[in-house]
Write an enzyme that holds these catalytic residues in place. Structure first.
Site, PDB file in Angstrom:
ATOM      1  N   THR A  67     -25.055 -15.873  -0.820  1.00 46.08           N
ATOM      2  CA  THR A  67     -25.256 -15.376  -2.179  1.00 46.08           C
ATOM      3  C   THR A  67     -23.908 -14.844  -2.666  1.00 46.08           C
ATOM      4  O   THR A  67     -23.019 -14.563  -1.864  1.00 46.08           O
ATOM      5  CB  THR A  67     -26.299 -14.245  -2.245  1.00 46.08           C
ATOM      6  N   GLY A  68     -23.807 -14.702  -3.974  1.00 47.22           N
ATOM      7  CA  GLY A  68     -22.562 -14.188  -4.530  1.00 47.22           C
ATOM      8  C   GLY A  68     -21.827 -15.260  -5.307  1.00 47.22           C
ATOM      9  O   GLY A  68     -22.429 -16.197  -5.823  1.00 47.22           O
TER      10      GLY A  68
END
Ligand code: ASP
Length: 306
Positions: A214-215
């Site tokens: 994620t990110g």
């Protein structure tokens, strides 16, 4: 050993765990968990209620991978359907392709009878309007103005935990990964992050393990991040060292400013999560882990920076 690991949103991992305990294969179990997150309109980074692109249109990305065969399916920029993860899974099962985007993805979703949804909610429409106002953009003429400068002001307000990513190993020892996101809020139309890109946002290989991110997806694409983590496991690193090494590759990108979290499991029931936040690698982070022993929410172990 059976195991579900992922970001700790909602009750998605608990549902995936219950499905796995009922005997479902790893990929089917995590599909169910991801669907629960996609259905939650309060989560503004995934599915229904996800923040739209700069034009106010919600575009969803999702991917799945089966560690037995390394078969994968994904969709990018899917509009108007509630469960991109299931459309991605159908791409894997029903087509000779891996990734469908935009109009073609929507056509396929319609063809298989996928559930339609109006993804923009009152809350996200209002938030998008506020963003436009903040950028000095007149919504009535957005089709005719440049968005190049404006999208630099885009962001994922829930980062670095925006996407939902689940990994699992079932009773047969099979490993799988599944991801789903609405991507960065106010992104340039057509922008894809890592979430629908096998090797970048997710990877699963029964022999070694699985990983997902994620990110800031651009960083995961540039480093082939999920695949790198699994490859480092293949090279013999324990899972916690593998995620640390892979995040080191992100940090080695010149001029990088972005947050990213990397989740991984290995083929022996091990798991780890690590992150880069505000330029610092290896901060503590949490992930939801449900294992044979006792369902638990685990705090990430601290990874020592090299
Ligand atoms: N990785 C997602 C993307 O880049 C966003 C996120 O996880 O916050 O689209």
């Amino acid at each position: 050993m059976i195991l579900v690991a992922g970001d700790d949103k909602d009750s998605g991992t608990a549902l995936a765990w219950a499905t796995l305990c009922a005997g479902a294969p790893a990929l089917d179990a995590i599909e169910q968990g991801v669907r629960a997150v996609e259905a939650n309109a309060e989560d503004h980074s995934v599915g229904l209620g996800g923040y739209p692109n700069a034009l106010g249109v919600v575009e969803l990305d999702a991917g799945v991978m089966d560690g037995r065969t390394r078969a994968s399916g994904a969709v990018g920029g899917l509009r108007g359907f509630a469960h991109p993860v299931s459309v991605a899974y159908a791409v894997m099962r029903r087509l000779p392709h891996v990734l469908l985007i935009g109009e073609g993805a929507a056509r396929f979703a319609a063809e298989i009878g996928a559930e339609r949804a109006d993804l923009l909610t009152d809350t996200t429409r209002t938030a998008w309007g506020a963003w436009c106002a903040g950028q000095g953009l007149d919504r009535a003429v957005l089709d005719r103005v440049s968005l190049v400068e404006a999208v630099w002001g885009g962001h994922d307000p829930q980062r670095p935990g925006g996407t939902t990513v689940y990994l699992a190993q079932d009773a047969a020892g099979d490993i799988a990964a599944a991801t789903s996101t609405s991507g960065w809020a106010w992104k340039y139309p057509g922008r894809l992050g890592d979430t629908p890109v096998a090797g970048a946002g997710f990877y699963a290989d029964n022999r070694y393990g699985a990983a997902a991110c994620t990110g800031m997806g651009e960083l995961a694409i540039r480093t082939g991040l999920a695949r790198s983590a699994v490859l480092y496991m293949k090279m013999g690193m324990p899972v916690i060292e593998a995620v640390d090494e892979a995040l080191g590759d992100v940090q080695s990108l010149p001029g990088v400013a972005g947050d990213i979290t990397l989740y991984a499991i290995d083929a022996q029931g091990g798991y780890a999560v690590a992150a880069i936040w505000a330029g610092e690698r290896s901060v503590e982070y949490t992930m939801a882990v449900h294992g044979d022993e006792a369902p638990t929410r685990c705090a990430a172990r601290r990874v020592l920076a090299k």
